[in-house]
Design a protein around this motif. Sequence first.
Motif, PDB file in Angstrom:
ATOM      1  N   GLY A 151       0.797  -1.220   0.000  1.00 30.86           N
ATOM      2  CA  GLY A 151       0.000   0.000   0.000  1.00 30.86           C
ATOM      3  C   GLY A 151       0.826   1.266   0.000  1.00 30.86           C
ATOM      4  N   MET A 152       2.154   1.122  -0.048  1.00 31.26           N
ATOM      5  CA  MET A 152       3.048   2.281  -0.010  1.00 31.26           C
ATOM      6  C   MET A 152       4.135   2.140  -1.078  1.00 31.26           C
ATOM      7  SD  MET A 152       3.461   2.513   4.130  1.00 31.26           S
ATOM      8  CE  MET A 152       4.033   4.202   4.061  1.00 31.26           C
ATOM      9  N   HIS A 153       3.918   1.239  -2.025  1.00 32.41           N
ATOM     10  CA  HIS A 153       4.954   0.892  -2.991  1.00 32.41           C
ATOM     11  C   HIS A 153       4.880   1.707  -4.279  1.00 32.41           C
ATOM     12  CE1 HIS A 153       1.412  -1.554  -3.805  1.00 32.41           C
ATOM     13  NE2 HIS A 153       1.840  -1.691  -5.040  1.00 32.41           N
ATOM     14  N   SER A 154       3.976   2.672  -4.356  1.00 32.91           N
ATOM     15  CA  SER A 154       3.947   3.624  -5.469  1.00 32.91           C
ATOM     16  C   SER A 154       3.450   4.951  -4.931  1.00 32.91           C
ATOM     17  CB  SER A 154       3.034   3.136  -6.596  1.00 32.91           C
ATOM     18  OG  SER A 154       1.670   3.461  -6.342  1.00 32.91           O
ATOM     19  N   TRP A 155       3.758   6.014  -5.645  1.00 33.51           N
ATOM     20  CA  TRP A 155       3.343   7.341  -5.166  1.00 33.51           C
ATOM     21  C   TRP A 155       1.832   7.476  -5.152  1.00 33.51           C
ATOM     22  CZ3 TRP A 155       0.832  11.141  -8.149  1.00 33.51           C
ATOM     23  CH2 TRP A 155       0.700  10.857  -9.508  1.00 33.51           C
ATOM     24  N   LYS A 156       1.163   6.842  -6.088  1.00 35.37           N
ATOM     25  CA  LYS A 156      -0.303   6.903  -6.133  1.00 35.37           C
ATOM     26  C   LYS A 156      -0.910   6.150  -4.957  1.00 35.37           C
ATOM     27  CE  LYS A 156      -2.178   8.848  -9.949  1.00 35.37           C
ATOM     28  NZ  LYS A 156      -3.371   9.730  -9.953  1.00 35.37           N
ATOM     29  N   ASP A 157      -0.348   4.987  -4.639  1.00 35.41           N
ATOM     30  CA  ASP A 157      -0.893   4.194  -3.540  1.00 35.41           C
ATOM     31  C   ASP A 157      -0.649   4.870  -2.193  1.00 35.41           C
ATOM     32  OD1 ASP A 157      -1.994   1.911  -4.976  1.00 35.41           O
ATOM     33  OD2 ASP A 157       0.068   1.445  -5.500  1.00 35.41           O
ATOM     34  N   VAL A 158       0.515   5.519  -2.035  1.00 38.45           N
ATOM     35  CA  VAL A 158       0.769   6.288  -0.809  1.00 38.45           C
ATOM     36  C   VAL A 158      -0.267   7.394  -0.661  1.00 38.45           C
ATOM     37  CG1 VAL A 158       2.322   7.945   0.270  1.00 38.45           C
ATOM     38  CG2 VAL A 158       3.224   5.814  -0.592  1.00 38.45           C
ATOM     39  N   LEU A 159      -0.510   8.109  -1.742  1.00 41.13           N
ATOM     40  CA  LEU A 159      -1.486   9.200  -1.690  1.00 41.13           C
ATOM     41  C   LEU A 159      -2.866   8.673  -1.322  1.00 41.13           C
ATOM     42  CD1 LEU A 159      -1.868  12.239  -2.127  1.00 41.13           C
ATOM     43  CD2 LEU A 159      -2.351  11.755  -4.537  1.00 41.13           C
ATOM     44  N   ASN A 160      -3.260   7.554  -1.917  1.00 43.94           N
ATOM     45  CA  ASN A 160      -4.555   6.952  -1.582  1.00 43.94           C
ATOM     46  C   ASN A 160      -4.622   6.583  -0.103  1.00 43.94           C
ATOM     47  OD1 ASN A 160      -5.400   7.135  -4.246  1.00 43.94           O
ATOM     48  ND2 ASN A 160      -4.859   5.014  -4.746  1.00 43.94           N
ATOM     49  N   LEU A 161      -3.526   6.042   0.428  1.00 50.26           N
ATOM     50  CA  LEU A 161      -3.498   5.630   1.826  1.00 50.26           C
ATOM     51  C   LEU A 161      -3.581   6.837   2.758  1.00 50.26           C
ATOM     52  CD1 LEU A 161      -3.142   3.478   4.020  1.00 50.26           C
ATOM     53  CD2 LEU A 161      -0.665   3.619   3.641  1.00 50.26           C
ATOM     54  N   LEU A 162      -2.805   7.871   2.480  1.00 47.39           N
ATOM     55  CA  LEU A 162      -2.831   9.073   3.313  1.00 47.39           C
ATOM     56  C   LEU A 162      -4.226   9.703   3.309  1.00 47.39           C
ATOM     57  CD1 LEU A 162       0.568  10.613   2.194  1.00 47.39           C
ATOM     58  CD2 LEU A 162       0.070   9.637   4.439  1.00 47.39           C
ATOM     59  N   GLU A 163      -4.850   9.734   2.162  1.00 45.81           N
ATOM     60  CA  GLU A 163      -6.196  10.311   2.069  1.00 45.81           C
ATOM     61  C   GLU A 163      -7.221   9.433   2.773  1.00 45.81           C
ATOM     62  OE1 GLU A 163      -6.615  10.842  -2.136  1.00 45.81           O
ATOM     63  OE2 GLU A 163      -5.648  12.828  -2.120  1.00 45.81           O
ATOM     64  N   ALA A 164      -6.999   8.117   2.766  1.00 47.22           N
ATOM     65  CA  ALA A 164      -7.927   7.217   3.462  1.00 47.22           C
ATOM     66  C   ALA A 164      -7.825   7.400   4.976  1.00 47.22           C
ATOM     67  CB  ALA A 164      -7.631   5.760   3.088  1.00 47.22           C
ATOM     68  N   VAL A 165      -6.610   7.639   5.475  1.00 47.06           N
ATOM     69  CA  VAL A 165      -6.443   7.909   6.905  1.00 47.06           C
ATOM     70  C   VAL A 165      -7.024   9.280   7.238  1.00 47.06           C
ATOM     71  CG1 VAL A 165      -4.779   8.214   8.774  1.00 47.06           C
ATOM     72  CG2 VAL A 165      -4.389   6.453   7.039  1.00 47.06           C
ATOM     73  N   ASP A 166      -6.715  10.261   6.422  1.00 51.85           N
ATOM     74  CA  ASP A 166      -7.282  11.611   6.529  1.00 51.85           C
ATOM     75  C   ASP A 166      -7.102  12.221   7.924  1.00 51.85           C
ATOM     76  OD1 ASP A 166      -8.517  13.905   5.598  1.00 51.85           O
ATOM     77  OD2 ASP A 166     -10.534  13.191   6.055  1.00 51.85           O
ATOM     78  N   MET A 167      -5.859  12.142   8.414  1.00 48.00           N
ATOM     79  CA  MET A 167      -5.517  12.785   9.682  1.00 48.00           C
ATOM     80  C   MET A 167      -4.237  13.605   9.479  1.00 48.00           C
ATOM     81  SD  MET A 167      -6.351   9.660  12.375  1.00 48.00           S
ATOM     82  CE  MET A 167      -5.975  10.640  13.847  1.00 48.00           C
ATOM     83  N   PRO A 168      -4.279  14.611   8.594  1.00 52.12           N
ATOM     84  CA  PRO A 168      -3.060  15.318   8.194  1.00 52.12           C
ATOM     85  C   PRO A 168      -2.327  16.010   9.330  1.00 52.12           C
ATOM     86  CG  PRO A 168      -5.011  16.489   7.438  1.00 52.12           C
ATOM     87  CD  PRO A 168      -5.470  15.158   7.920  1.00 52.12           C
ATOM     88  N   GLU A 169      -3.013  16.340  10.413  1.00 51.85           N
ATOM     89  CA  GLU A 169      -2.336  16.985  11.536  1.00 51.85           C
ATOM     90  C   GLU A 169      -1.474  16.004  12.328  1.00 51.85           C
ATOM     91  OE1 GLU A 169      -2.422  20.271  12.099  1.00 51.85           O
ATOM     92  OE2 GLU A 169      -3.526  20.321  10.204  1.00 51.85           O
ATOM     93  N   THR A 170      -1.776  14.706  12.175  1.00 50.78           N
ATOM     94  CA  THR A 170      -1.098  13.691  12.987  1.00 50.78           C
ATOM     95  C   THR A 170      -0.320  12.681  12.162  1.00 50.78           C
ATOM     96  OG1 THR A 170      -2.894  13.881  14.596  1.00 50.78           O
ATOM     97  CG2 THR A 170      -1.408  12.022  14.865  1.00 50.78           C
ATOM     98  N   LEU A 171      -0.777  12.371  10.957  1.00 48.40           N
ATOM     99  CA  LEU A 171      -0.095  11.392  10.129  1.00 48.40           C
ATOM    100  C   LEU A 171       0.216  11.984   8.761  1.00 48.40           C
ATOM    101  CD1 LEU A 171      -0.295   7.655   9.919  1.00 48.40           C
ATOM    102  CD2 LEU A 171      -0.618   8.882   7.765  1.00 48.40           C
ATOM    103  N   GLY A 172       1.519  12.042   8.443  1.00 51.15           N
ATOM    104  CA  GLY A 172       1.960  12.560   7.166  1.00 51.15           C
ATOM    105  C   GLY A 172       2.892  11.589   6.470  1.00 51.15           C
TER     106      GLY A 172
END
Length: 341
Positions: free
Chosen positions: A183-204
């Motif tokens: 889930g972190m092995h491409s730039w697109k998949d990382v972006l999808n994962l970060l957006e799915a977590v959607d906690m930008p103040e705590t997880l970047g």
Amino acid sequence: MPHNKPKLHNAMWPGLVGKEEGTDNPPISLDQMLEWTAAAEVNGQKFEGVDYFLFLPHTDPDASDDELKAIADKVAGYDFKIGSLVAPIWPGTVGDSAMGDAEQRKKFVTAVEKACRIAKVFNEHGVRSYGCIRIDSATGTEEWVKDPEAGTKKIAETFKEAAKVAADHGERLAAEGEICWAGMHSWKDVLNLLEAVDMPETLGFQADLAHTYLYLMGYNAPEHALLQEGYSDEDFRAAYETMTDALRPWTIDFHVAQNDGSVHGTGSHDKTGRHCLADDPGGKLDIVECSKYWLKDAPSRGIEHICWDGCMFPNDVMEKPATWNAILEKMVAVREKCGWE
């Protein structure tokens, strides 16, 4: 006036990651890593801190407060600060797969909780006042590709629970993208994962120049490749801008590194973007120019330091003072071009 930020750190985990007893590259002690780092000097400039791996043999994740304070005293004795910490989230350490069953995912969150406790001791000691806690999915790509949507959903749920723990401790988590992590092995998949977590103040996101270069090439995700072999300088700039524009707003931790376009793995570490010497003639990256893309507006994202990652360098390379001086020289150049007051 010379820039005084970001502070320049060296990573301690290259003494452990990919190292195995009984081989030509056994684990290297914390004392030795600190000595090599402290000895480096370029035109009067020295490293100002270290980023730190929270596992044996450098650190017991269950060490007592007094034992942790002794480590803090040792690091501070070199006039170093501790910056970002690496949580022991992998199977075989404290943690387990972020995409696993309920028990495995609970172990992952427990590993983050232990990292937060250690961070608190370092913070209260005074040796640490900035930096993140680094994580990844602690899972290979093989299971993820069987059902990418379900896999990303599970990882995101685990990351959310870990991020809640971090927030309770006043810490932020930085998810490091590597081609070997589910889930972190491409730039697109990382972006999808970060957006799915959607906690930008705590997880970047924690960006590493060596790993993100292989994102461009779509090494483990050809469908997300932005470059093909034989690309021009113009092609590279356009592709790099596309990737960094997508991930930079999430980037809260940054590793300076070099990559020659190949993958590498030693010991128990799967093959990932090869970390090369700073002056490697086969390096694909203009380190300073590429750093500019990631460090644009860095203070607004809370970045106060950058770190060199020499993960899986052979021990005989790490023994040479010239290795660390060349690294420090490149770090200084990055600060001169990308830094701030």
